[in-house]
Design an enzyme around this catalytic site. Structure first.
Site, PDB file in Angstrom:
ATOM      1  N   SER A 143       0.855  -1.188   0.000  1.00 12.60           N
ATOM      2  CA  SER A 143       0.000   0.000   0.000  1.00 12.60           C
ATOM      3  C   SER A 143       0.891   1.239   0.000  1.00 12.60           C
ATOM      4  O   SER A 143       2.078   1.161   0.348  1.00 12.60           O
ATOM      5  CB  SER A 143      -0.883  -0.001   1.257  1.00 12.60           C
ATOM      6  N   TYR A 156      -2.970  -0.493  10.242  1.00 12.25           N
ATOM      7  CA  TYR A 156      -2.816  -0.815   8.820  1.00 12.25           C
ATOM      8  C   TYR A 156      -1.437  -0.375   8.318  1.00 12.25           C
ATOM      9  O   TYR A 156      -0.731  -1.129   7.639  1.00 12.25           O
ATOM     10  CB  TYR A 156      -3.923  -0.124   8.028  1.00 12.25           C
TER      11      TYR A 156
END
Length: 252
Positions: A143, A156
């Site tokens: 990501s 995250y």
């Protein structure tokens, strides 16, 4: 084109019953791979398999929990009983948006186990098989948060930053066995997970203004990077991250 031909190759993609994982599966299958879809919900897997088979693609499914070591080992063993694996994409992931001062340890552990530990468990189950066959491809879905932080994304961000370094650690240990281990780092993409953000006009406007391409990405636009990293075209690419982000990381 033969560099990108995946005919005769078999791939396992975790978290692939919907969203980015399903598009990665479609992309690999369109280039000739036979793809095993993975998820925890048999009903969603069955629907995904039916959808891709309806497009004339070669797919099957294996339902198991990628955070459970015993389930992973049993699931991978069953897949290997049906034939060799040439490609693994660790794509399973979740997001829990909560400030760090409020995040509970169970939520922290859930995100880390799903996004990071699962990649270790599945890779470790598959790698000996690939080493024994003389090579293989392992790809992890990272990501932008592997590089940047943002409020309420602490668990995250930590998991995806750790996954970036796990890619490099696996490269350090397994590249000598002709395994190529790399990552794909999506920017802001329209998925089921990001639907609330896409519908938030303020946030969506920020994404479009912050991204040089001026828009959200579409999951199918990640398939090219996956095909490249899964194919012979990337045989000397190792320990690298390809960011597919419309240019967001390139500019201030």
């Amino acid at each position: 084109m033969s560099l990108f031909d995946l005919q005769g190759r078999r791939a396992l993609i975790t978290g692939s019953s919907a969203g980015i994982g399903l598009e990665l599966a479609r992309g690999l299958a369109q280039h000739g791979a036979s793809v095993v879809l993975n998820g925890q919900r048999p009903d969603r897997l069955a629907a995904a398999v039916a959808q891709l088979r309806g497009e004339g693609l070669s797919v099957s499914s294996a339902a198991f929990d990628v955070t459970d070591e015993a389930a992973v080992n049993a699931g991978v063993a069953e897949i290997l009983a049906g034939g060799p694996l040439d490609i693994l994409i660790n794509n399973a992931g979740i997001q829990r948006r909560v400030p760090l001062l409020e995040v509970t340890l169970p939520v922290w552990d859930e995100v880390l186990k799903t996004n990071l530990t699962s990649a270790l468990l599945v890779s470790r189950a598959v790698a000996p098989h690939m080493i024994g066959r003389g090579g293989g491809k392992i790809i992890c879905t990272l990501s932008l948060m592997s590089e940047l932080g943002r409020r309420t994304t602490g668990p995250y961000t930590a998991s995806k930053g750790g996954l970036k370094m796990l890619v490099k650690a696996m490269c350090a240990e397994w590249a000598e066995h002709n395994l190529q281990i790399n990552g794909i780092g999506p920017g802001y993409f329209e998925t089921e997970m990001t639907a609330p953000l896409v519908q938030d006009q303020v946030f969506s406007g920020w994404v479009k203004s912050r991204t040089p391409a001026g828009r959200w990405g579409q999951p199918a636009e990640l398939a090219g990077a996956a095909v490249f990293l899964a194919s012979r075209a990337s045989d000397f690419v190792n320990g690298q991250i390809i960011y597919v982000d419309g240019g967001m990381l390139a500019v201030l």
